[in-house]
Design a protein around this motif. Sequence first.
Motif, PDB file in Angstrom:
ATOM      1  N   GLN A  55      37.336  51.144  64.833  1.00 30.64           N
ATOM      2  CA  GLN A  55      38.244  50.403  65.778  1.00 30.64           C
ATOM      3  C   GLN A  55      38.648  51.583  66.747  1.00 30.64           C
ATOM      4  O   GLN A  55      39.187  52.555  66.533  1.00 30.64           O
ATOM      5  N   VAL A  56      38.576  50.990  67.476  1.00 29.11           N
ATOM      6  CA  VAL A  56      39.658  51.836  69.017  1.00 29.11           C
ATOM      7  C   VAL A  56      40.675  50.314  70.260  1.00 29.11           C
ATOM      8  O   VAL A  56      39.737  49.727  69.967  1.00 29.11           O
ATOM      9  N   GLN A  57      41.751  51.070  70.112  1.00 27.52           N
ATOM     10  CA  GLN A  57      42.862  49.660  70.825  1.00 27.52           C
ATOM     11  C   GLN A  57      43.121  50.855  71.696  1.00 27.52           C
ATOM     12  O   GLN A  57      43.689  51.970  71.686  1.00 27.52           O
ATOM     13  N   LEU A  58      43.362  50.132  72.940  1.00 21.07           N
ATOM     14  CA  LEU A  58      43.302  50.523  74.258  1.00 21.07           C
ATOM     15  C   LEU A  58      44.444  50.013  74.983  1.00 21.07           C
ATOM     16  O   LEU A  58      44.734  48.517  75.036  1.00 21.07           O
ATOM     17  N   VAL A  59      45.538  50.674  75.855  1.00 18.89           N
ATOM     18  CA  VAL A  59      46.734  50.057  76.039  1.00 18.89           C
ATOM     19  C   VAL A  59      46.084  50.595  77.792  1.00 18.89           C
ATOM     20  O   VAL A  59      46.575  52.114  77.433  1.00 18.89           O
ATOM     21  N   GLU A  60      46.054  49.397  78.605  1.00 22.27           N
ATOM     22  CA  GLU A  60      45.869  50.721  79.823  1.00 22.27           C
ATOM     23  C   GLU A  60      47.429  50.720  80.734  1.00 22.27           C
ATOM     24  O   GLU A  60      48.792  50.043  80.436  1.00 22.27           O
TER      25      GLU A  60
END
Length: 123
Positions: free
Chosen positions: A1-6
Motif C-alpha cells: 500500500q502506498v499513500q500519496l500527498v501532493e
Amino acid sequence: QVQLVESGGGLVQVGGSLRLSCAASGRTFSNYVMGWFRQAPGKEREFVAAISLGGSATYYADSVKGRFTVSRDNAKKTVYLQMNSLKPEDTAIYYCAANRGTMQRSRDLYDFWGQGTQVTVSS
C-alpha cells in the motif's frame, strides 16, 4: 500500500514556474513507477508524465514536453514535477499516482492516487 500527498500548487502568471512534490508513505516506494496526471474543469483526467523505478527513464505528454520535468528521490520517497513556461491551459488539479508495472499513460493502470493539488495559471 502506498499513500500519496501532493503539494506545491498555487497561482502563477503565464510564463512562470512551479514545482510540485508528491510524498509517499510505505517502505516500497522504489518499487513503483510514478506518474503525474491533471484534470481541468469539465475535462477527463489526462496523463502528464511518468518516471521509472530508478528515475533513469521518463515519459511525457506532448503538451508538456520541453516545459515540464519529472524526477524522483527514492531516499526521500518523493516525486517532483518541475513546471516551467506555464500556460493558461496548464490550469488543472494535478495528481500523482503509483503503479507496480511499467511506465504507462493510462490512468486505469495506476493503483494508488493522491488527493491532488490545484495549479492555476493566470493570463
